[in-house]
Scaffold this motif. Structure first.
Motif, PDB file in Angstrom:
ATOM      1  N   ARG A   8       0.845  -1.185   0.000  1.00  0.00           N
ATOM      2  CA  ARG A   8       0.000   0.000   0.000  1.00  0.00           C
ATOM      3  C   ARG A   8       0.886   1.242   0.000  1.00  0.00           C
ATOM      4  O   ARG A   8       1.948   1.252   0.615  1.00  0.00           O
ATOM      5  CB  ARG A   8      -0.925   0.003   1.223  1.00  0.00           C
ATOM      6  CG  ARG A   8      -1.954  -1.123   1.229  1.00  0.00           C
ATOM      7  CD  ARG A   8      -2.752  -1.113   2.517  1.00  0.00           C
ATOM      8  NE  ARG A   8      -1.886  -1.362   3.667  1.00  0.00           N
ATOM      9  CZ  ARG A   8      -2.095  -0.857   4.879  1.00  0.00           C
ATOM     10  NH1 ARG A   8      -3.097  -0.026   5.099  1.00  0.00           N
ATOM     11  NH2 ARG A   8      -1.272  -1.154   5.871  1.00  0.00           N
ATOM     12  N   SER A  10       1.136   5.499   0.592  1.00  0.00           N
ATOM     13  CA  SER A  10       0.557   6.684   1.205  1.00  0.00           C
ATOM     14  C   SER A  10       1.439   7.886   0.877  1.00  0.00           C
ATOM     15  O   SER A  10       2.510   7.748   0.271  1.00  0.00           O
ATOM     16  CB  SER A  10       0.420   6.487   2.716  1.00  0.00           C
ATOM     17  OG  SER A  10      -0.498   5.444   3.010  1.00  0.00           O
ATOM     18  N   THR A  43      -3.511   5.222   0.245  1.00  0.00           N
ATOM     19  CA  THR A  43      -4.165   4.844   1.499  1.00  0.00           C
ATOM     20  C   THR A  43      -4.325   6.020   2.452  1.00  0.00           C
ATOM     21  O   THR A  43      -5.416   6.268   2.979  1.00  0.00           O
ATOM     22  CB  THR A  43      -3.366   3.728   2.201  1.00  0.00           C
ATOM     23  OG1 THR A  43      -3.345   2.573   1.352  1.00  0.00           O
ATOM     24  CG2 THR A  43      -4.007   3.349   3.534  1.00  0.00           C
ATOM     25  N   GLU A 308       3.278  -1.188   3.898  1.00  0.00           N
ATOM     26  CA  GLU A 308       2.849   0.166   3.554  1.00  0.00           C
ATOM     27  C   GLU A 308       4.056   1.095   3.545  1.00  0.00           C
ATOM     28  O   GLU A 308       4.847   1.108   4.491  1.00  0.00           O
ATOM     29  CB  GLU A 308       1.819   0.701   4.551  1.00  0.00           C
ATOM     30  CG  GLU A 308       1.341   2.105   4.211  1.00  0.00           C
ATOM     31  CD  GLU A 308       0.359   2.679   5.221  1.00  0.00           C
ATOM     32  OE1 GLU A 308       0.042   3.888   5.111  1.00  0.00           O
ATOM     33  OE2 GLU A 308      -0.093   1.937   6.114  1.00  0.00           O
TER      34      GLU A 308
END
Length: 345
Positions: A8, A10, A43, A308
């Motif tokens: 993920r 961000s 995200t 992430e």
């Protein structure tokens, strides 16, 4: 990291003010970038706190997040982070309870300990701040109680507004010490590789080993933030990296200058001492074409054992910044949240 898990992505946005632009333009670009990240399937979108820094416009994450929530639909929004020693724990709790009331299940409270400024500015923000580790731990425990309405040893004060959801709680660190605090309190942990590229994987393992479940987080949750510069060609990516390296060195020297264009720095000649420092700066970032960046970031995630990554991207031209995030989303095959909802229906 589970090899079967998709990474993920961000965003951490410091609201940079490049040369030739204004702080108002920088904040408008933050809004536009958040909207793009929302569309692309990122995200989280975190904004930072810096003071007395002419090249960065982000000073009040809680104010900026209130606007970003109205401009986006799917992103989790958070502080990367609020520098807690500057403030009352109660006031921070109420700021983020208000955000959680406005945007339920979308708010992350990221807490940092570093000044986010020079010591003089930090002392003006909070004259009582002694930069004491025990004071910081006390504040974290107070903040925990205010967010969860736990009765402490002293008089009970309830942080308002009272809501049925709670912001996610993250501790941010570039040294690893806060990772131990996060493990003890049962908070999520974000390591700032873009600040300190050394020792992070070991610190992440220690966080996971020492983690104690809390009512709001039953298992360790972590991510890693790193400078990312992705471009259509290797030549363009190298230009972005070279510019970033020199800008980081200028800031280390205390030069309050906006992010320069490549044309300004392309002929810069490094001294032997500067070359060694430049090599260190390059460890803080990943750059290249989408395929090159994908390989490097995948390895970084595996080294840290996380699924992430938080991309911090600063360029002189805003178009290059937008393009970097677009290419990242494409190569990691992010799925826009709207498409996920459509499939679910």
């Amino acid at each position: 990291m589970d090899a079967t898990k998709q990474i993920r992505l961000s965003v951490l946005d410091q609201s940079p003010v490049p040369q030739g632009t204004t702080a108002r333009q920088a904040i408008q670009q933050t809004i536009e970038l958040a909207q793009l990240a929302d569309q692309l399937g990122y995200t989280r979108y975190w904004v930072s706190e810096h003071h007395n820094a002419g090249s960065l416009a982000g000073t009040t994450p809680e104010v900026l997040l209130a606007r970003l929530g109205a401009e986006t639909e799917h992103l989790r929004l958070g502080s990367g982070g609020v520098m807690l020693p500057h403030y009352s724990a109660l006031k921070v709790a109420e700021n983020f309870r208000m955000l959680e009331t406005l945007y339920p299940n979308r708010i992350d409270l990221g807490i940092g300990r570093a000044p986010g400024a020079d010591r003089l500015t930090a002392s003006i923000l909070n004259p009582a701040n002694k930069f004491d580790e025990n004071d910081f731990i006390d504040q974290l425990q107070d903040l925990d109680r205010y967010l969860t309405d736990e009765q402490g040893d002293g008089p009970f004060v309830q942080a308002a507004p009272v809501t049925d959801t709670v912001p996610e709680r993250w501790l941010l660190s570039s040294s690893g010490q806060s990772g131990l605090f996060a493990a003890y309190l049962g908070w999520a942990f974000s390591f700032a590789h873009f600040i300190n590229p050394n020792g992070g994987p070991q610190m992440m393992r220690l966080y996971k080993e020492k983690f104690r479940p809390s009512p709001l987080l039953r298992a360790p949750q972590a991510n890693v933030a790193i400078f990312v510069l992705c471009a259509d060609t290797a030549e363009k990516a190298q230009q972005l990296e070279d510019t970033m390296v020199l800008q980081m060195m200028r800031l280390e020297r205390g030069e309050r200058v906006g992010f320069p264009p490549y044309e300004e720095i392309k002929d810069y000649r490094y001294s032997a001492e500067e070359l060694a420092r430049a090599a260190h700066q390059r460890q803080r970032m990943v750059s290249g074409t989408p395929e090159q960046v994908h390989a490097k970031l995948t390895k970084l995630a595996a080294d840290y054992g996380v699924d992430e990554l938080v991309a911090v991207t600063i360029t002189h031209d805003f178009a290059d910044r937008l393009r970097s995030y677009e290419l990242l989303a494409q190569v990691f095959e992010l799925t826009p949240k709207a498409a996920q909802v459509a499939v679910a229906v």
